[in-house]
Write a protein that holds these residues in place. Structure first.
Motif, mmCIF file in Angstrom:
data_model
loop_
_atom_site.group_PDB
_atom_site.id
_atom_site.type_symbol
_atom_site.label_atom_id
_atom_site.label_comp_id
_atom_site.label_asym_id
_atom_site.label_seq_id
_atom_site.Cartn_x
_atom_site.Cartn_y
_atom_site.Cartn_z
ATOM 1 N N ALA A 228 16.104 -30.310 1.612
ATOM 2 C CA ALA A 228 17.204 -30.833 2.529
ATOM 3 C C ALA A 228 16.897 -30.761 3.742
ATOM 4 O O ALA A 228 17.087 -31.674 4.899
ATOM 5 C CB ALA A 228 18.461 -30.059 2.022
ATOM 6 N N GLY A 229 16.421 -29.322 4.022
ATOM 7 C CA GLY A 229 15.955 -29.006 5.520
ATOM 8 C C GLY A 229 14.839 -29.971 6.302
ATOM 9 O O GLY A 229 14.983 -30.432 7.152
ATOM 10 N N ALA A 230 13.616 -30.241 5.139
ATOM 11 C CA ALA A 230 12.544 -31.103 5.529
ATOM 12 C C ALA A 230 13.000 -32.537 5.712
ATOM 13 O O ALA A 230 12.282 -32.978 6.780
ATOM 14 C CB ALA A 230 11.474 -30.825 4.432
ATOM 15 N N SER A 231 13.627 -33.010 4.931
ATOM 16 C CA SER A 231 14.038 -34.476 4.915
ATOM 17 C C SER A 231 14.925 -34.762 5.936
ATOM 18 O O SER A 231 14.739 -35.894 6.895
ATOM 19 C CB SER A 231 14.824 -34.937 3.485
ATOM 20 N N SER A 232 15.800 -33.975 6.449
ATOM 21 C CA SER A 232 16.690 -34.298 7.708
ATOM 22 C C SER A 232 15.883 -34.026 9.084
ATOM 23 O O SER A 232 15.897 -34.826 9.748
ATOM 24 C CB SER A 232 17.872 -33.109 7.576
ATOM 25 N N ALA A 233 15.079 -33.103 9.232
ATOM 26 C CA ALA A 233 14.153 -33.060 10.063
ATOM 27 C C ALA A 233 13.164 -33.824 10.452
ATOM 28 O O ALA A 233 12.979 -34.447 11.372
ATOM 29 C CB ALA A 233 13.544 -31.689 10.093
ATOM 30 N N ARG A 238 11.596 -39.015 13.377
ATOM 31 C CA ARG A 238 11.164 -40.288 13.297
ATOM 32 C C ARG A 238 12.323 -41.090 14.190
ATOM 33 O O ARG A 238 11.647 -42.214 14.978
ATOM 34 C CB ARG A 238 11.341 -40.651 12.037
ATOM 35 N N ALA A 239 13.547 -40.781 14.214
ATOM 36 C CA ALA A 239 14.602 -41.523 14.844
ATOM 37 C C ALA A 239 14.301 -41.221 16.364
ATOM 38 O O ALA A 239 14.829 -42.273 17.221
ATOM 39 C CB ALA A 239 15.731 -41.193 14.280
ATOM 40 N N THR A 240 14.063 -39.962 16.741
ATOM 41 C CA THR A 240 14.379 -39.486 18.143
ATOM 42 C C THR A 240 12.859 -39.367 18.972
ATOM 43 O O THR A 240 13.052 -39.429 20.091
ATOM 44 C CB THR A 240 15.210 -38.624 18.407
ATOM 45 N N GLY A 241 11.942 -39.100 18.131
ATOM 46 C CA GLY A 241 10.839 -38.725 18.610
ATOM 47 C C GLY A 241 10.613 -37.476 19.271
ATOM 48 O O GLY A 241 9.619 -36.984 19.614
ATOM 49 N N VAL A 242 11.665 -36.469 18.877
ATOM 50 C CA VAL A 242 11.881 -34.936 19.221
ATOM 51 C C VAL A 242 11.189 -34.322 17.852
ATOM 52 O O VAL A 242 12.206 -34.333 16.640
ATOM 53 C CB VAL A 242 13.279 -34.604 19.856
#
Length: 563
Positions: A228-233, A238-242
């Motif tokens: 859960a932590g890895a997929s969300s991060a 990927r979406a923000t580049g951060v």
């Protein structure tokens, strides 16, 4: 929002060669989804944590144990249990507050293939006697309060009793004797599908049921937590580049709920231990004390029932307490009100809101949601974890179209084996591997689950399940009562409170306090009705004669709202 990225992260992480690769295996007679790379048993999870030797592991008040010290004590307990004749398949009961010893006994039992029986520390002597007869443990570890209740209990089977944090007497064994026991960790082969622990859960049949959580199931829940932590991060990166910090802080988890529940044990303790973090234990919940510990210990994560997060944010000391170490403030065990999601997001600068939906019967979480996703869908419990198949069904068990509300059924490697000594209850709850959650839900196009109602007669008060049937059975012991119906009513602090609608026999009289005193004499105080209402007319029933519990609940809620 980042839903496309979340889908891609899931595919990448759980696909062939992925860190959380999912495969199907024959497990307990069913083809189930499970993690290819999961450790085979809880024993391996604990033994792997030895690499964190000098890190702090357990903190309780002014006491601190490192991983090395904890491993030494776990080994001593395991060797002592083994020398007492405890073997795989036997049971070891733990009845105490959230002391450090709780976790040490738990890991020691798992390492020798014995099932740890988490006794509800709030149980009365009567309830404790039931649990001990039901589980029939070989050894009971108990603190002073629970030893008193054990002594007062009747018809309890013989067992060795170890006195923890209290002087040993009348045949009990001192804890100091156990942890001084010599010997190496016993070499024991642990069956992945054997019981790792037995946790009691209130059910619609009244008496608590001992759920059999397997080693495979508990480890799969740990993998779910990490996934859960890895997929969300990954999705957010990927979406923000951060990117997340290259060197994230070592977790420091404040354990706020009882270790005899999956929220604190399977979710909080397992994840913290696997990552080499510190667990900060509390004698009892107190928001001011929680804030003090957050500042003193640099707590990174606090998870409990939603009311705890609300009480922390609303506490007078919140503004003057250094909470900058917090990265997550979560709630589980009951639905997080949407307003609280935004309050956490706005009120704690460094922390993001999170929640998980799960059950004792799934060894922990079914879903998880946090951060941007939770802020965007604050009324959702989150996407389901990859080791589950999920569906919503109608009253006949037929699968409903996506988006349509029905009872949520789940199937996967973290579903329990069943309930000890309760084959009928097991058969009623699990159909061809599918667990009936008893919750009415809908699933959206992104795989996010929304809990919309509860089908079973359970009240969730402050994260504790209370069986309506159990309380009703106690009320019917009072000769003055002709009929009664117990139901939950909304409560801002605890989520739900217990209400009882009662019709007295002709000529009988009874006070509200007498009703509460009667219930309190037999069961834990969290099961005692807060609201008692007497009716002169028979309670409403449906065509088959069952009380209209929901109608009573809705009518009471409407009255209290108007008042």
């Amino acid at each position: 929002m980042h839903y496309a990225e979340l889908r891609r992260a899931r595919e990448e992480l759980t696909g062939p060669g992925g860190q959380f690769e999912i495969v199907e295996q024959e497990i307990l007679g069913h083809r189930l989804r499970t993690y290819k790379n999961a450790p085979p048993s809880v024993r391996e999870v604990w033994l792997a944590s030895a690499v964190f030797a000098e890190r702090t592991y357990l903190v309780y008040e002014d006491e601190r144990l490192t991983y090395a010290q904890s491993h030494a004590q776990v080994t001593a307990v395991a060797a002592w249990l083994h020398d007492q004749g405890v073997r795989p398949g036997d049971r070891v009961a733990i009845a105490m507050r959230n002391y450090p010893e709780w976790m040490l006994i738990y890991w020691a039992s798992a390492c020798i293939g014995a099932a740890a029986v988490g006794m509800n520390a709030w149980w009365t002597s009567e309830e404790m006697a039931y649990g001990l007869r039901d589980a029939a443990p070989t050894v009971l570890f108990a603190d002073a309060e629970r030893i008193e209740r054990w002594r007062a209990a009747s018809d309890v089977p013989p067992m060795t009793v170890v006195a923890v944090r209290t002087p040993a007497s009348d045949g009990t064994v001192p804890w100091e004797t156990v942890i001084a026991h010599p010997g190496a960790m016993p070499e024991v082969a642990v069956d992945p599908d054997s019981d790792a622990c037995i946790f009691y859960t209130s059910g619609t049949t009244g008496f608590p049921k001992g759920a059999q959580l397997t080693h495979r199931g508990c480890v799969a829940n740990l993998m779910n937590m990490l996934y859960a932590g890895a997929s969300s991060a990954l999705a957010v990166e990927r979406a923000t580049g951060v990117a997340p910090p290259a060197d994230p802080p070592i977790p420091v988890t404040l354990i706020t709920t009882p270790l005899f529940h999956v929220t604190a044990n399977n979710c909080g303790a397992y994840a913290c231990t696997a990552l080499g973090g510190a667990m900060v234990l509390m004698y009892k919940w107190d928001a001011g004390e929680a804030l003090r510990l957050i500042e003193r210990e640099g707590v990174t994560n606090m998870s409990g029932v939603p009311t705890m997060a609300r009480e922390v944010i609303n506490h007078p000391s919140f503004a003057t307490t250094d909470t900058s170490s917090l990265t997550g403030l979560a709630g589980g065990g009951a639905q997080v009100p949407p307003d609280l999601v935004q309050k956490i997001e706005d009120g704690v600068t460094t922390a993001r809101p999170g929640t998980g939906y799960g059950m004792t019967e799934t060894c922990g979480i079914i879903t998880s949601i946090s951060g941007d996703f939770f802020v965007d869908k604050p009324d959702s419990a989150g996407p389901y974890m990859p080791n589950f198949e999920v569906k919503c069904v109608d009253d006949d068990g037929n699968t409903l179209p996506q988006g349509e509300a029905g009872e949520l059924w789940v199937k996967g490697s973290s579903v329990i084996r069943g309930y000890i000594n309760r084959p009928e209850a097991t058969a009623a709850s699990i159909t061809d591997g599918w667990l009936h959650t008893g919750d009415v839900a809908r699933i959206d196009e992104e795989g996010f689950i929304f809990i919309v109602d509860r089908k079973k007669d359970i009240i969730i008060r402050g994260g504790e399940n209370v069986s309506c049937t159990e309380v009703e059975a106690l009320l019917y012991r009072m000769p003055e009562i002709a009929e009664c119906c117990v139901f939950g009513v909304p409560d801002q602090r605890l989520g739900e409170e217990i209400a009882a609608a009662i019709v007295l026999k002709t000529g009988a009289s009874l006070s509200e306090d007498a009703v509460r005193d009667h219930v309190a004499a037999h069961v834990a105080k969290h099961k005692v009705p807060r609201y008692v209402r007497f009716f002169a007319e028979p309670l409403p029933r449906n065509a088959s004669g069952k009380f209209l519990r929901r109608d009573l609940r809705d009518a009471y809620a409407a009255e209290t709202t108007e008042a």
